[in-house]
Write a protein that holds these residues in place. Structure first.
Motif, PDB file in Angstrom:
ATOM      1  N   GLN A  15       0.830  -1.200   0.000  1.00 15.34           N
ATOM      2  CA  GLN A  15       0.000   0.000   0.000  1.00 15.34           C
ATOM      3  C   GLN A  15       0.872   1.260   0.000  1.00 15.34           C
ATOM      4  N   LYS A  16       1.950   1.205   0.776  1.00 13.94           N
ATOM      5  CA  LYS A  16       2.875   2.337   0.810  1.00 13.94           C
ATOM      6  C   LYS A  16       3.486   2.560  -0.562  1.00 13.94           C
ATOM      7  N   PHE A  17       3.824   1.466  -1.244  1.00 15.39           N
ATOM      8  CA  PHE A  17       4.375   1.557  -2.591  1.00 15.39           C
ATOM      9  C   PHE A  17       3.357   2.177  -3.548  1.00 15.39           C
ATOM     10  N   GLU A  18       2.111   1.738  -3.470  1.00 13.48           N
ATOM     11  CA  GLU A  18       1.073   2.285  -4.341  1.00 13.48           C
ATOM     12  C   GLU A  18       0.828   3.761  -4.043  1.00 13.48           C
ATOM     13  N   ILE A  19       0.866   4.102  -2.751  1.00 12.17           N
ATOM     14  CA  ILE A  19       0.683   5.516  -2.371  1.00 12.17           C
ATOM     15  C   ILE A  19       1.821   6.363  -2.941  1.00 12.17           C
TER      16      ILE A  19
END
Length: 562
Positions: A321-325
């Protein structure tokens, strides 16, 4: 000794599992596991006497030992688990929680440390109580365990429950006058059956206090209870015996063997000796309870492994999720940065600058207020564009944890220089030139030029006009409109030159900054790899312990099935 070797690896894995599980040491599973490990490591054959208060448990054991070894009374007495083992002479050893010990001859010291106090509570400072007795039955590596009565206080019940798990044989004493109460049936299920303890013998006490007809009826009902419980005992060994404990003890104390025979004690002792003999033939009776506890430990390991696995999965999801954000944020930053740069470039486009600012610069130059004009709205507009661009770069540096590339600072060219045309020389005025008042020309030039230069030019024009008036010969009038147009054009050229130099320098500076900033805004983003954390090692250890326990249980089961 052979059994110990078979169980050794299993015990090691059980203790390791307890360390990994980090169970509350007061929890039932932790206490059971510790008890079962101690039980497996102790080669002695333990016979525990179990039942509610005042059922004659201590009296039964005294009858077997042939002496008043254990304290007995009309009121509930036993307040500790008393381990009776073989010794050359009768003596007692008390061990306390602080590690100190008391060792005295006889058993009188039991009245001080192993019975209930006035509030019917056990002592809290005693760890263990051992009595050593010179009895031939105990010499066969047998231990008799006298337990506090149940159905009185929770602390006593907990102690009894824990100790039962370490007993190779459980003697459940029944009161023939009450038969099997609901409480006793629940204990039989919860404390024994569900924990794999099936080596149980029932002893009916107080049957001698009933009328002969009642004795037959009660005994038949007791047979039904015993038969419904499938004890795992050697062949031809019953799980129900009648022993009148107090008469048996009295007969033994008197040395009356025939009287002791009628109490059922001799038959019961013969059964105990047979069970112990079978045990020495290596027919294991500990396996069911070991399996029961080990299975619970395996389930606890599996539950914890699932918890740790879920936590690792959540951490992986958070990383993704952090990567997508970060990806979304980068797109937004790139879009915002590109738009800010594009807007500034559009603003710096020379035709637009000339259209917006050339006349303002001309006016400021004529009035001698260029520096004030430049430091006002013009620089403010540029600063706003700079801040708009740097805002996205600063966000990228903060979001992607990169060093700042420096500030965007657009340089300003030097102040524009106005190159004025040479004023016209004297000429012969025509008739039409007399219509142009000298003061009008002077005023017009002064207004156009402004400042020190304008004053000089205006002064020169005034001088020329005055000289023409003084000459005796008439002169041609000066073409003021043409000169004024040339002066105006000089100001326009100066303003255009300033804006041209500014636009070129600004575009160059912006291009350099854009290349530097794009290294940050276009930074290659990759998803963080999974790091080997403590949880990963913990999960691996939990899974390994599960596999080891399964393997060791299979080995033990196979060993004793042969």
């Amino acid at each position: 000794m052979q059994e110990q070797n078979v169980y050794q690896n299993l015990v090691t894995n059980l203790r390791s599992a307890l360390g990994v599980l980090e169970l509350d040491k007061t929890s039932q599973l932790y206490r059971d596991a510790i008890s079962i490990c101690d039980y497996i490591e102790d080669p002695i054959f333990r016979i525990a006497v179990f039942g509610p208060f005042n059922y004659g448990k201590s009296t039964l054991l005294n009858a077997i030992l042939g002496n008043r070894t254990l304290p007995i009374d009309l009121i509930p007495t036993t307040g500790a688990a008393i381990h009776v083992r073989y010794g050359n002479e009768l003596h007692t050893r008390i061990t306390f929680k602080d590690g100190t010990k008391i060792s005295e001859s006889g058993t009188e010291v039991l009245k001080q440390y192993a019975i209930l106090d006035d509030q019917r509570r056990m002592r809290g400072d005693v760890t263990s109580v051992h009595v050593y007795c010179p009895h031939s039955f105990l010499q066969r590596n047998v231990e008799l365990l006298d337990l506090p009565g149940t159905n009185d206080r929770e602390a006593q019940d907990d102690l009894v429950r824990d100790q039962l798990l370490t007993a190779d044989l459980v003697i459940q004493v029944l009161d023939a006058r009450k038969l099997m109460t609901l409480y006793e049936r629940e204990n039989l299920r919860d404390w024994l059956l569900d924990r794999g303890i099936k080596t149980v013998v029932f002893v009916a006490n107080f049957l001698n206090l009933l009328e002969p007809e009642d004795q037959k009826q009660v005994y038949n009902r007791l047979l039904f209870v015993a038969e419904s419980f499938r004890s795992e005992l050697p062949n031809n060994i019953s799980n129900l015996y009648r022993v009148d404990a107090l008469p048996a003890l009295r007969a033994r104390l008197k040395g009356d063997a025939s009287a002791a025979q009628t109490t059922g004690l001799a038959m019961f002792e013969s059964a105990l000796q047979s069970i112990v003999a079978v045990k020495h033939e290596n027919q294991d009776i500990r396996l069911p309870r070991v399996q029961a506890i080990a299975t619970q430990i395996q389930q606890a390991l599996q539950t914890k492994a699932q918890t740790v696995s879920s936590e690792l999965e959540m951490a992986a999801n958070k990383r993704h999720q952090k990567f997508e954000i970060k990806q979304k944020a980068q797109k937004l930053i790139q879009k915002g940065f590109s738009k800010s740069v594009s807007d500034f470039m559009s603003w710096l486009y020379l035709p637009k600058l000339l259209y917006a600012y050339q006349s303002n610069i001309v006016s400021a130059l004529q009035q001698g207020t260029f520096n004030h004009w430049e430091g006002g709205g013009f620089k403010q507009a540029i600063a706003e564009h700079e801040q708009s661009i740097m805002k996205w770069v600063h966000q990228a540096c903060e979001f992607f944890d990169c060093p700042q590339p420096g500030e965007l600072s657009i340089p300003f060219p030097s102040q524009p220089q106005v190159i004025l045309p040479e004023p016209p020389g004297p000429s012969t005025p025509s008739k039409s030139s007399t219509d142009v008042p000298p003061i009008a020309l002077t005023s017009s030039v002064g207004w156009i030029l402004g400042g020190p230069v304008g004053a000089v030019v205006a002064g020169g024009a005034s001088y020329l006009l005055n000289k023409l008036n003084q000459d005796s010969e008439p002169q041609k009038p000066i073409s003021s409109n043409a000169y004024l147009e040339e002066v105006q054009e000089a100001y326009n050229r100066a303003a255009k030159d300033y804006l041209t130099r500014f636009s070129n320098q600004a575009f160059s500076t912006l291009d350099d900054y854009q290349k530097l900033a794009e290294k940050i805004t276009n930074l290659q983003i990759t998803e963080e790899p999974s790091k080997q954390t403590t949880q990963h090692y913990q999960l691996q250890l939990l899974q390994t312990l599960q596999d080891n326990l399964t393997h060791e249980l299979d080995l033990v089961s196979t060993k004793f099935s042969l």
